[in-house]
Design a protein around this motif. Structure first.
Motif, PDB file in Angstrom:
ATOM      1  N   ASN A 705       1.031  -1.360  -0.020  1.00 48.29           N
ATOM      2  CA  ASN A 705      -0.074  -0.009  -0.115  1.00 48.29           C
ATOM      3  C   ASN A 705       0.757   1.353  -0.017  1.00 48.29           C
ATOM      4  O   ASN A 705       0.280   2.342   0.216  1.00 48.29           O
ATOM      5  CB  ASN A 705      -0.734   0.142   1.139  1.00 48.29           C
ATOM      6  CG  ASN A 705      -0.372   0.092   2.431  1.00 48.29           C
ATOM      7  OD1 ASN A 705       0.964   0.214   2.685  1.00 48.29           O
ATOM      8  ND2 ASN A 705      -0.964  -0.038   3.671  1.00 48.29           N
ATOM      9  N   PHE A 706       2.143   1.181  -0.242  1.00 45.60           N
ATOM     10  CA  PHE A 706       3.253   2.320  -0.158  1.00 45.60           C
ATOM     11  C   PHE A 706       2.872   3.417  -1.107  1.00 45.60           C
ATOM     12  O   PHE A 706       2.609   4.345  -0.612  1.00 45.60           O
ATOM     13  CB  PHE A 706       4.460   1.870  -0.481  1.00 45.60           C
ATOM     14  CG  PHE A 706       5.465   2.876  -0.932  1.00 45.60           C
ATOM     15  CD1 PHE A 706       5.893   3.731   0.384  1.00 45.60           C
ATOM     16  CD2 PHE A 706       5.943   3.266  -1.852  1.00 45.60           C
ATOM     17  CE1 PHE A 706       6.679   4.796   0.064  1.00 45.60           C
ATOM     18  CE2 PHE A 706       6.851   4.285  -2.260  1.00 45.60           C
ATOM     19  CZ  PHE A 706       7.310   5.090  -1.154  1.00 45.60           C
ATOM     20  N   GLU A 707       2.419   2.871  -2.373  1.00 46.22           N
ATOM     21  CA  GLU A 707       2.019   4.086  -3.342  1.00 46.22           C
ATOM     22  C   GLU A 707       0.782   4.796  -3.085  1.00 46.22           C
ATOM     23  O   GLU A 707       0.598   6.008  -3.227  1.00 46.22           O
ATOM     24  CB  GLU A 707       2.206   3.440  -4.723  1.00 46.22           C
ATOM     25  CG  GLU A 707       3.404   2.990  -5.249  1.00 46.22           C
ATOM     26  CD  GLU A 707       3.546   2.763  -6.688  1.00 46.22           C
ATOM     27  OE1 GLU A 707       2.446   2.508  -7.304  1.00 46.22           O
ATOM     28  OE2 GLU A 707       4.702   2.096  -7.373  1.00 46.22           O
ATOM     29  N   ARG A 708      -0.259   3.954  -2.675  1.00 48.58           N
ATOM     30  CA  ARG A 708      -1.572   4.596  -2.218  1.00 48.58           C
ATOM     31  C   ARG A 708      -1.354   5.607  -1.139  1.00 48.58           C
ATOM     32  O   ARG A 708      -1.892   6.546  -0.998  1.00 48.58           O
ATOM     33  CB  ARG A 708      -2.712   3.444  -1.962  1.00 48.58           C
ATOM     34  CG  ARG A 708      -2.856   2.804  -3.002  1.00 48.58           C
ATOM     35  CD  ARG A 708      -4.215   2.030  -3.081  1.00 48.58           C
ATOM     36  NE  ARG A 708      -4.631   1.174  -4.077  1.00 48.58           N
ATOM     37  CZ  ARG A 708      -5.789   0.600  -4.284  1.00 48.58           C
ATOM     38  NH1 ARG A 708      -6.794   0.752  -3.300  1.00 48.58           N
ATOM     39  NH2 ARG A 708      -6.067  -0.141  -5.279  1.00 48.58           N
ATOM     40  N   ALA A 709      -0.700   5.213  -0.093  1.00 51.80           N
ATOM     41  CA  ALA A 709      -0.259   5.938   0.963  1.00 51.80           C
ATOM     42  C   ALA A 709       0.256   7.235   0.492  1.00 51.80           C
ATOM     43  O   ALA A 709      -0.111   8.346   1.056  1.00 51.80           O
ATOM     44  CB  ALA A 709       0.359   5.273   2.212  1.00 51.80           C
ATOM     45  N   MET A 710       1.311   7.370  -0.259  1.00 50.82           N
ATOM     46  CA  MET A 710       1.982   8.343  -0.560  1.00 50.82           C
ATOM     47  C   MET A 710       1.095   9.334  -1.398  1.00 50.82           C
ATOM     48  O   MET A 710       1.344  10.565  -1.383  1.00 50.82           O
ATOM     49  CB  MET A 710       3.242   8.092  -1.248  1.00 50.82           C
ATOM     50  CG  MET A 710       4.168   7.059  -0.581  1.00 50.82           C
ATOM     51  SD  MET A 710       5.000   7.847   1.060  1.00 50.82           S
ATOM     52  CE  MET A 710       6.175   8.962   0.453  1.00 50.82           C
ATOM     53  N   ILE A 711       0.432   8.657  -2.459  1.00 47.82           N
ATOM     54  CA  ILE A 711      -0.614   9.586  -3.089  1.00 47.82           C
ATOM     55  C   ILE A 711      -1.280  10.100  -2.171  1.00 47.82           C
ATOM     56  O   ILE A 711      -1.562  11.337  -2.369  1.00 47.82           O
ATOM     57  CB  ILE A 711      -1.320   8.529  -4.102  1.00 47.82           C
ATOM     58  CG1 ILE A 711      -0.462   7.940  -5.333  1.00 47.82           C
ATOM     59  CG2 ILE A 711      -2.475   9.384  -4.765  1.00 47.82           C
ATOM     60  CD1 ILE A 711      -1.072   6.861  -6.114  1.00 47.82           C
ATOM     61  N   ALA A 712      -2.206   9.636  -1.234  1.00 46.93           N
ATOM     62  CA  ALA A 712      -3.017  10.339  -0.393  1.00 46.93           C
ATOM     63  C   ALA A 712      -2.543  11.485   0.288  1.00 46.93           C
ATOM     64  O   ALA A 712      -2.897  12.343   0.550  1.00 46.93           O
ATOM     65  CB  ALA A 712      -3.602   9.208   0.517  1.00 46.93           C
ATOM     66  N   PHE A 713      -1.187  11.097   0.987  1.00 46.19           N
ATOM     67  CA  PHE A 713      -0.543  12.136   1.695  1.00 46.19           C
ATOM     68  C   PHE A 713      -0.213  13.513   0.836  1.00 46.19           C
ATOM     69  O   PHE A 713      -0.608  14.539   1.133  1.00 46.19           O
ATOM     70  CB  PHE A 713       0.870  11.434   2.141  1.00 46.19           C
ATOM     71  CG  PHE A 713       1.637  12.453   3.031  1.00 46.19           C
ATOM     72  CD1 PHE A 713       1.426  12.461   4.458  1.00 46.19           C
ATOM     73  CD2 PHE A 713       2.515  13.285   2.314  1.00 46.19           C
ATOM     74  CE1 PHE A 713       2.149  13.582   5.002  1.00 46.19           C
ATOM     75  CE2 PHE A 713       3.123  14.397   3.128  1.00 46.19           C
ATOM     76  CZ  PHE A 713       3.019  14.491   4.611  1.00 46.19           C
ATOM     77  N   ALA A 714       0.339  13.175  -0.322  1.00 43.40           N
ATOM     78  CA  ALA A 714       0.662  14.206  -1.312  1.00 43.40           C
ATOM     79  C   ALA A 714      -0.795  14.946  -1.611  1.00 43.40           C
ATOM     80  O   ALA A 714      -0.665  16.226  -1.647  1.00 43.40           O
ATOM     81  CB  ALA A 714       1.181  13.705  -2.458  1.00 43.40           C
ATOM     82  N   VAL A 715      -1.741  14.465  -2.000  1.00 49.83           N
ATOM     83  CA  VAL A 715      -3.117  15.032  -2.412  1.00 49.83           C
ATOM     84  C   VAL A 715      -3.679  15.773  -1.430  1.00 49.83           C
ATOM     85  O   VAL A 715      -4.087  16.930  -1.461  1.00 49.83           O
ATOM     86  CB  VAL A 715      -4.023  14.001  -2.776  1.00 49.83           C
ATOM     87  CG1 VAL A 715      -5.369  14.516  -2.884  1.00 49.83           C
ATOM     88  CG2 VAL A 715      -3.671  13.343  -4.248  1.00 49.83           C
TER      89      VAL A 715
END
Length: 908
Positions: A705-715
């Motif tokens: 889930n690394f990429e999803r977590a990083m996307i959510a944080f950035a957004v």
């Protein structure tokens, strides 16, 4: 305007609007410092009011300044006539922020300006720092004059200090005695005093100087008028001191603003009173019976007629400053006029806690106009109108209704509004508690029947009815002015909502008003009902939190029209969120919750209210929310719960004192905190940590889930927050994102951005104590090759770090970036390069800071960005950080903000 002083002209309202807008937009002007914006705006004001005013200029082209003056002011647009008048534009002379000289026959304004970016100008220490800087400027001017006065200067007699939000003006003559201090003046610079508070002799003298009590103007205040500042500067140009200054008279037109200033400056939430009535009484007494007060240090002592006394704790310096600007001399009629509006002040004081807000007349008119568009111009004749949170009737007082009912929670408000709409029925009624089980069978025994029998008959007869109000916006658990609001939502309506399965929305008072209308509609089988409310717009666009309430509302009502305005238009509200006014009309056909609701976005201009655009509120289903998208990957089947074997953090360097109860996967990379799912929460309740975190509503990060977590944080962090989008909910990415050939580049941009955001709290900790056990936290978000760090350790003779690196491995994010290095964007590469420069610049300090500041683990080779910033805080910000890193970070953030809308995370 002159009145035996300096001639000046008022700054027009239209220009004031431009002035305030320019200051407000300071942060959006790239490459321009706030101080430069402040200076530019004030130069325009001062030049317009003084230098360019024709009465300060020669009327004859043949008149000329003396040779010496014209030589100095060549190119500075100076005019002069035979009676000695001349005026100069603001000019940076002798390294000051600005000097202006205006000679008006017998009176001269010699103004010295000092501008700042954004400082706490209302704090005494900040005033002393600025004035100490000014004193050294004055000394330099004095020395220049004594050395021959090549620039033909005159000693300033007025000082203006201003930043982006505040300003004050003082008589420069009160600073003249400082110029005689026995100080080696050549050793010190103005900026040196501001930064280092040296020479200390000036600071000590300023700290005890009772002659310096500047009144600080707040440009964000609704009653702010820049002409008050210009008028004060003109007054101070007089040869006399403060005792002859014209003061601002207080009357019914400005007393609310003056009262707000009194609370902000003088009482500051420190004054102990037994009731709101006593606080209002103290204010009015201080205005109208000022001589009955004696001020000793920070205590205002009111001496009563019977010689008893009441003591109030106040800010003593601000007491002097406040009453140096507002008049305290009134005749009997004027005192009566001031006293008559005491109820208004009392009512607004009470509203500060309850969450109720005063609706400005201009927005009341706009609301009435919108209802007329929706229902026809004759709606005030056709509909029964009930305002169940009427207060002093400011929603209805300027209009005539055939059948109007005004109820209010506070008894005192009945007297306040009794002069308005005298024919209507006004009564005390607790809309959320009284007669909660009312129905046609028991209504004749109700409180409503006792006070408004005609309204009862209207309900029984099922007359067309409109509920038109501005309900309180308080939410249980929120705070206003640092006072807890816990319990304010515990109403009888709240209990019914919980019983009916409405859920969290029941915690909001305005939501309870909506539901109470539904309860009445259901009890009396009403068919023709309109709800026209000012309210928080969040419930119309959020996800599961308000889902059941929306189902209930839109099963009976359809959205007709509405607009959105800045909450700052209302009294005592922040300007960071929006208030909606919407018209909902009952429909005989079953309705469904609309997926989108579009509101006009409106704001006030000098000419009135204008529409500046549209904003669409989206209904985000729970399954489609960004938050649930991150969490939908099931980790528990693959990873054991490791919560008892890792350090639980409360920040990048601190451990919790409690044991967590939530799941944290074994071998996790870290934790992403994602409270809530809207822009407001994304701004302040988002975090990225290298270990487990004490706040719930997040998720442990693993490779899956690394990429999803990083996307959510950035957004959540990169989106530009404003009052319009404040309550908007984030959605999972659109199909356009998944189908984009640049998908992996977009994700990489977000990963790189996340490493350096303010809320990225990732860190590497050597020995952190948690519940009696020592833990090591490795920073799996570290982005540089360990071999590069080894070279730095060798260069700066840090063998301990070198051995640590040799026995360790590169971190997860470095490996991820290596795998994706071929698709990294230019912006991401620039930011990574800039961060490496900063690490190289700061590395030399690590070894020396590590011992004294052991809790920060500076000796960790994989120290996170929070640790790098801490090094700069303890030493200094490097040039590469300021000139290379910050611009690169800003560029990447702007790029990701565009992704937010392009790929469906928010709707523009």
């Amino acid at each position: 305007m002159a009145e035996n002083g300096i001639s000046w002209r008022k700054y027009p309202k239209s220009r004031q609007k431009e002035f305030l807008t320019a200051l407000k937009e300071k942060e959006n002007i790239k490459g321009v410092k706030q101080e430069a914006v402040v200076q530019a705006q004030w130069y325009q004001v001062l030049n317009y009011c003084f230098a360019d005013y024709r009465k300060n200029h020669s009327q004859s082209k043949s008149n000329r300044l003396s040779r010496s003056i014209s030589t100095f002011y060549e190119g500075n647009d100076v005019t002069n006539n035979e009676d000695g008048r001349y005026a100069t534009h603001m000019e940076k002379l002798l390294d000051t922020d600005g000097l202006m000289f205006v000679n008006n026959i017998t009176v001269a304004l010699n103004l010295l300006a000092e501008f700042k970016d954004d400082v706490k100008m209302d704090k005494r220490l900040e005033q002393e720092r600025i004035l100490g800087q000014v004193i050294i400027y004055l000394k330099h001017i004095q020395q220049h004059i004594e050395a021959g006065n090549k620039l033909h200067l005159e000693m300033p007699n007025v000082v203006l200090a201003a930043d982006v939000n505040q300003a004050f003006v003082i008589n420069a003559r009160v600073l003249y005695p400082y110029l005689d201090l026995d100080i080696d003046w050549d050793k010190y610079t103005p900026r040196g005093f501001y930064d280092n508070l040296e020479p200390v002799e000036i600071l000590h003298k300023l700290d005890t100087d009772q002659n310096i009590n500047p009144y600080v103007y707040d440009t964000k205040s609704k009653d702010f008028d820049i002409n008050d500042i210009i008028g004060l500067a003109a007054d101070l140009a007089s040869t006399s001191l403060d005792k002859n200054l014209r003061k601002i008279p207080v009357n019914q037109a400005n007393i609310r603003g003056v009262y707000d200033e009194f609370l902000r400056l003088v009482t500051q939430d420190k004054t102990k009173v037994t009731s709101d009535q006593e606080l209002v009484s103290m204010f009015i007494n201080a205005l109208t019976d000022h001589d009955d007060f004696v001020l000793k240090n920070n205590t205002a002592i009111l001496i009563h007629d019977d010689n008893t006394v009441t003591r109030y704790r106040v800010n003593g310096r601000n007491w002097y400053a406040f009453f140096s600007r507002f008049d305290t001399n009134y005749n009997a009629d004027e005192i009566k006029s001031i006293t008559e509006v005491g109820d208004v002040l009392l009512e607004e004081t009470a509203r500060r806690f309850s969450g109720e807000y005063w609706t400005p007349t201009i927005w009341t008119n706009e609301a009435i106009g919108l209802i007329s568009q929706c229902l026809g111009k004759d709606w005030k004749e056709k509909y029964v109108v009930w305002d169940p949170a009427a207060g002093s009737k400011n929603l209805t007082r300027d209009f005539t209704f055939k059948e109007l009912y005004s109820s209010t929670l506070f008894n005192d408000e009945l007297a306040l509004g009794k002069m308005y709409n005298r024919k209507n029925q006004a009564f005390q009624y607790d809309f959320l508690n009284d007669d909660i089980d009312i129905n046609p069978e028991n209504i004749l025994n109700s409180k409503l029947y006792k006070y408004a029998p005609d309204l009862v008959h209207a309900l029984i007869d099922k007359k067309p009815i409109i509920f038109y109000t501005n309900p309180p916006y308080g939410t249980s658990g929120n705070t206003v002015n640092k006072e807890s609001k816990t319990g304010i939502a515990a109403t009888k309506t709240n209990k019914v909502m919980l019983k009916d399965g409405i859920g969290h929305a029941s915690e909001n008072l305005y939501c309870q008003f909506y539901y109470r209308v539904l309860m009445l509609m259901r009890a009396f089988k009403l068919k023709n009902v309109v709800i026209a409310f000012f309210s928080n717009s969040q419930f119309m666009g959020s996800g599961s939190y308000f889902a059941e309430l929306k189902k209930s509302i839109f099963s009976k009502f359809k959205f007709v029209n509405g607009f959105l305005l800045n909450a700052g238009e209302f009294a005592d509200t922040a300007s960071t969120w929006g208030i909606s006014f919407t018209v909902l009309k009952s429909d005989g056909n079953p309705q469904i919750v609309p997926k989108e609701i579009t509101l006009k976005v409106k704001e006030t201009e000098i000419s009135g209210i204008t529409t500046i655009g549209e904003h669409t509120l989206r209904q985000i289903d729970s399954d489609d929310s960004l938050l649930n998208w991150v969490k939908e990957i099931n980790l528990k089947d693959k990873y054991d719960n490791n919560k008892d074997n890792v350090a639980l953090l409360t920040g990048p360097f601190t451990a919790s004192r409690a044991r967590t109860k939530i799941y944290y996967p074994k071998n996790a990379l870290g934790y992403v905190w994602l409270k809530g799912n809207n822009v407001e929460y994304g701004l302040r309740e988002t975090g990225l940590f290298s270990s487990d975190y004490s706040r719930e509503r997040g998720v442990g990060i693993v490779p899956e889930n690394f990429e999803r977590a990083m996307i959510a944080f950035a957004v959540r962090r990169a989106v530009n927050h404003n009052w319009v989008n404040n309550k908007d909910s984030f959605s999972k990415p659109s199909d356009h994102f998944y189908n984009s050939p640049d998908k992996q580049t977009i994700i990489a941009d977000m990963v790189v951005f996340d490493l350096f955001d303010l809320q990225s709290k990732q860190s590497s900790l050597k020995q952190i104590q948690y519940l009696g056990t020592s833990y090591e936290v490795k920073n799996q978000f570290f982005w540089l090759d360990k071999n590069k760090m080894k070279k730095l350790a060798d260069k700066y003779l840090d063998p301990k770090m070198g051995f640590d690196i040799e026995s360790d491995q590169n971190r997860f994010v470095f490996n991820w970036l290596e795998e994706n290095k071929d698709i990294l964007s230019l912006e991401a590469k620039r930011l990574l390069y800039a961060s490496e420069l900063v690490i190289k610049d700061t590395f030399k300090f690590r070894k020396y800071l590590a011992t004294e500041y052991s809790k920060y683990s500076f000796e960790s080779w994989d120290a996170g960005w929070q640790q790098i910033k801490k090094i700069m805080l303890l030493t200094k910000k490097t040039d590469n950080y300021k000139n290379v890193f910050l611009p690169a970070f800003s560029t990447l953030k702007d790029k990701i903000n565009k992704y937010v809308y392009e790929y469906g995370f928010l709707k523009s």
